[in-house]
Write an enzyme that holds these catalytic residues in place. Structure first.
Site, PDB file in Angstrom:
ATOM      1  N   HIS A 257     -10.202   4.078  -6.140  1.00  0.00           N
ATOM      2  CA  HIS A 257      -8.822   4.522  -5.943  1.00  0.00           C
ATOM      3  C   HIS A 257      -8.456   5.488  -7.062  1.00  0.00           C
ATOM      4  CE1 HIS A 257      -4.498   4.491  -5.427  1.00  0.00           C
ATOM      5  NE2 HIS A 257      -4.642   3.798  -4.306  1.00  0.00           N
ATOM      6  N   ARG A 273       1.952   9.015  -4.752  1.00  0.00           N
ATOM      7  CA  ARG A 273       1.657  10.392  -4.357  1.00  0.00           C
ATOM      8  C   ARG A 273       2.216  10.690  -2.971  1.00  0.00           C
ATOM      9  NH1 ARG A 273      -3.961  10.224  -3.998  1.00  0.00           N
ATOM     10  NH2 ARG A 273      -3.824   8.012  -4.466  1.00  0.00           N
TER      11      ARG A 273
END
Lengths: 662, 249
Positions: A257, A273
């Protein structure tokens, strides 16, 4: 010796295990669920950002449907996924989320009218439609064409798990806590249940069942730094492997990740994000647009992670005593948004970093996060080689994710797989074939064998080994040599070194000589098993001489569809082996709805298989013909890849949407 | 953190293994060099690895999310995993959370207690009997006001860590008290229109001394809740609701 009988044994109390258990219970079967920890403490609770389901309620999700979700998932998998499974998944995900809504998950809802959002570092105003007001909304996540990730703030997994466990309470599912399955009972290719160890008393109990389901999550903890909970040690995969009969699939497919905090590796959700947060470097410069001009920070996870490492290798990382890192900057989202939609992230930043993410950037780097590999099953969730053994969720490889999972597809998969596999298990349990005639003698044999292994761990030895040094050595090998970028030399060393550790682990001596609650003993037998899994991962990575999804080889940059469009199948037929047996299962292009193509990141580096072009032409032609005849999207899809007959009947229905009613 | 010489922590742990008949509770102290960013999760694992591999404690997520690792840190119930040692003195005392069955050392059986609570309060969505048909998951989901969904989530954030139970004065006197965790759950379902239980149904669950009328309003629960749930106002709200039910009776 205590023997417990049930119809369906479920090992693992996270979302997948719970949903499977409630599903078989609903069909009238008796079920027992074994779990290391109270179900509500399972790692499912740590899923923050959300669950993908193509509801298409919010304005940026408009036009979404199963077809778009399917294409995103297959591209995300770098064509490693099983397209039948992916089709079943995308069709069931909207049903799963709606069921969970009825069971109490307080999904964040669409609010009509204008609201501010940050897209590509710019403030924009989005206007939600009146008719969508009050329906389940979604946020943006990486690698998806639409805003499809449904959420409850950033505590999605928590809310889902609580609703699911409460449903299990309502159904009076028998949950046996702090019970660890340590081996599977099987004979002649048929699984009969498991030997379990009570972690509080040390008692061994044999659970006998017509069907046994492993839903124990991933194996991230073979790495030194992982976002995974400390219980994600892959024991489900390990006991399946140790049958010598069941197989594991694609163990080398490990996801990193992009944004875990440094140094402790706790996750900050992709929602950061998705909601508009940026990645910046030592100069405060936003670098992702340089690498991926189109998707930027919201490229697929494997892509973003690689780009981050590349950028740090160029000297653009921020130096720290824990090594280089980059920044995740969510200050642009504003305090109000963070405190409402990213509150776990805020909590984590405050508690573990002592920073306020509304004011300061977060130090992050790519970290082990997800296991795409797992117990290889067919689309029903049943082992291809051991009848009566099922698996679902992250523990399994029925193969929804191929070589890279999309963010938001994992919690979604847990519930969907639980729903579907429960139906298949129930169907199986209603057949004559499911009847078992296991003798107590055989049960004894398996329990005695486990008892002997535990006794042997306690027995005095010459030159004894301790579990901790072996474990740390393994964790570091995996970090240093089987990480984001991989190469032949490192991988060969990793395999050789892990093999030596495995051999040494056979000589572990536990110092505290008690078979009751004893963390040292637990650590000892788990390290032995984790080492086997680590070897499967490293060996699989060594032998896969191509780059596909999250498996990136510096010495083989191309995705090689000619030689490696296949699944790695691993087994351990003889317990004295120090290396797994490895074979490959081909993936058939001829039956694909979406034949292999370019994923759209960086340069196209594919070594194409000639069959891809043939199939693509076939698909295009068929689509054109049907479109000319006025066929709808369902008819076209059905002609390209018929999957409905494989879906349990109760889940075949079409999903209603605001603009698509049936 | 500064680069000054690292502190030596003295961590005293109340140890006892009820599985061993001859064992007696004792405090053992371990010395540990503090590291940058050290949490009690890291410290306890270091102690287990360096000094005593039989030391029992419960960590799962180690990120403050799962609620497994609640214990008394210098006498106060809290989640150990997200407690930074830098925020504590050099002398740290750790003890298992009281009120729950002890498994050994710092490991407690919160799961059993919480399961009992959830079964007792029936913490799931109750549909009306005549409406008990399977959800038609092919259809659009039922709408919910966005603010209401947010409000329910606010109460849904409880992680069943048990800190409020350990910090509760009433609990000491009434073993069957549902605690703030229980009252918060009832408030959560009471708020949720999907749950069709009436005020009378809730009254039957918590309308007594072991329920909302048992709370002595000492509010230790709210002080120690790691998720900062609005326990005080929710208990007060449920009490007002239940008082009005009592008056009707």
């Amino acid at each position: 010796m205590r023997i417990a009988y049930t119809d369906v044994l479920v090992v693992g109390g996270g979302l997948a295990g719970l949903r499977c258990a409630t599903g078989v219970k609903e069909r009238g079967l008796d079920t027992v669920l074994l779990t290391l920890v109270p179900p509500k403490r399972s790692h499912s609770a740590a899923a923050q950002g959300g669950m993908q389901a193509s509801l298409g309620n919010c304005i940026k999700g408009e036009g979404d449907n199963e077809d778009v979700h399917f294409a995103d998932t297959i591209k995300g998998s770098d064509w490693g996924a099983d397209q039948d499974v992916a089709r079943m998944f995308v069709n069931t995900a909207p049903k799963a989320i709606r069921e969970l809504a009825a069971w109490g998950v307080p999904w964040t809802r669409v609010r009509k009218g204008d609201h501010q959002a940050i897209i590509n570092a710019k403030k924009v105003t989005l206007t939600e439609k009146d008719e969508a007001h009050g329906l389940i909304t979604a946020r943006d996540f990486g690698g998806t064409k639409k805003w499809r990730t449904c959420y409850t703030s950033d505590g999605t997994g928590h809310s889902m798990l609580y609703a699911m466990d409460n449903k299990a309470h309502e159904q009076e599912i028998k949950v046996h806590e702090r019970m660890e399955a340590i081996s599977l009972i099987h004979e002649n290719g048929r699984c009969y249940g498991a030997v379990a160890r009570n972690l509080m008393t040390g008692e061994l109990v044999a659970y006998i069942a017509k069907a046994t389901t492993i839903a124990t999550g991933g194996y991230g903890r073979i790495y030194a730094v992982s976002t995974n909970a400390v219980i994600c040690q892959g024991m489900g995969q390990a006991i399946a492997l140790e049958t010598g009969v069941a197989t594991l699939g694609n163990m080398e497919a490990i996801q990193f990740h992009p944004t875990a905090i440094v140094p402790v590796g706790i996750l900050t959700t992709e929602g950061c994000r998705g909601d508009g947060g940026l990645l910046t470097d030592v100069d405060g410069y936003r670098f992702m647009p340089d690498y991926e001009p189109e998707k930027k920070e919201l490229a697929s996870r494997d892509v973003v992670s690689r780009r981050m490492v590349e950028h740090m290798r160029k000297g653009k990382g921020v130096k720290s005593r824990y090594g280089d890192h980059l920044w995740l900057d969510i200050t642009i989202l504003g305090r109000e948004h963070i405190e409402k939609n990213l509150r776990e992230v805020k909590d984590i930043c405050e508690s573990f970093l002592g920073i306020d993410p509304a004011e300061q950037p977060i130090p992050v780097r790519p970290t082990q996060h997800y296991s795409m590999g797992g117990i290889r099953t067919d689309y029903k969730g049943e082992s291809q080689t051991l009848q009566g053994l099922y698996s679902c969720g992250e523990a399994a490889c029925w193969d929804l994710h191929g070589f890279n999972r999309l963010g938001g597809n994992s919690v979604s998969e847990t519930v969907v797989a639980g729903m579907l596999v429960a139906e298949h298990i129930s169907d199986f349990c209603e057949t004559k074939e499911s009847e078992i005639d296991i003798s107590t003698k055989l049960i004894h044999k398996f329990v005695d064998k486990e008892q002997a292994k535990l006794d042997y761990l306690l027995a005095a030895k010459e030159n004894p080994e301790s579990p901790y040094p072996l474990r740390h050595a393994m964790e570091n090998i995996m970090m240093d040599k089987v990480g984001i970028f991989r190469n032949e030399i490192d991988l060969q060393e990793a395999v050789d070194e892990l093999e030596q550790l495995l051999i040494r682990s056979r000589n572990i001596e536990v110092k505290h000589k008690t078979l009751t609650a004893n963390p040292e003993l637990v650590n000892a037998y788990r390290v032995q098993r984790m080492l086997k899994l680590a070897i499967c991962v490293a060996k699989g990575a060594l032998e896969r001489r191509e780059s596909r999804g999250a498996h990136a080889r510096e010495d083989y940059l191309e995705r090689n569809d000619k030689d490696f469009l296949n699944r790695t199948i691993t087994s351990w037929p003889d317990e004295n082996q120090t290396m797994p047996t490895m074979t490959y299962e081909p993936i058939d292009i001829k039956t694909m709805e979406l034949p292999p193509g370019f994923r759209g990141y960086g340069k196209d580096m594919t070594i194409t298989n000639p069959e891809s072009k043939v199939r693509q032409e076939e698909v295009d032609k068929l689509r054109q013909e049907l479109e000319d005849k006025g066929a709808d999207r369902f008819e076209i899809q059905d002609a390209l890849l018929e999957y409905n007959s494989k879906l349990p009947e109760c889940y075949r229905g079409k999903n209603e949407r605001l603009w698509e009613r049936f | 953190m500064s680069d000054n010489k690292a502190r030596t922590l003295k961590i005293s742990i109340l140890r006892y293994n009820p599985q061993v008949p001859e064992d007696k509770p004792k405090v053992e102290t371990y010395e540990l060099e503090e590291a940058d960013g050290m949490t009690l999760f890291i410290a306890l694992n270091d102690i287990r690895e360096k000094y005593d591999e039989s030391l029992k404690f419960d960590f799962v997520c180690r990120a403050g999310i799962c609620g497994s690792c609640s214990m008394l840190v210098n006498g106060t119930p809290t989640l150990a995993c997200r407690t930074l040692t830098s925020k504590l003195d050099e002398d740290i005392s750790l003890a298992p959370l009281p009120m729950f069955e002890l498994i050994g050392d710092l490991s407690i059986y919160t799961g059993k207690w919480m399961r009992g609570l959830n079964e007792r309060l029936e913490t799931w969505i109750h549909e009306k009997e005549e409406e008990q048909t399977k959800v038609d998951a092919n259809r659009l989901e039922e709408r919910m006001d966005p603010d209401l969904a947010d409000d329910i989530y606010e109460l849904d954030r409880c992680v069943e860590c048990g800190c409020c139970v350990a910090g509760c004065g009433t609990m000491l006197m009434k073993n069957d008290f549902v605690g703030a965790v229980g009252l918060n759950k009832v408030a959560r379902y009471h708020l949720d229109p999907r749950d069709k239980r009436s005020d009378e149904d809730y009254y039957n669950l918590i309308g007594d001394e072991n329920g909302v009328f048992g709370c002595m309003t000492l509010l230790g629960c709210e002080d120690v809740c790691p998720k900062e749930l609005p326990l005080q106002s929710k208990i007060a709200y449920m009490r007002r609701k239940m008082v009005s039910m009592k008056d009707d009776k």
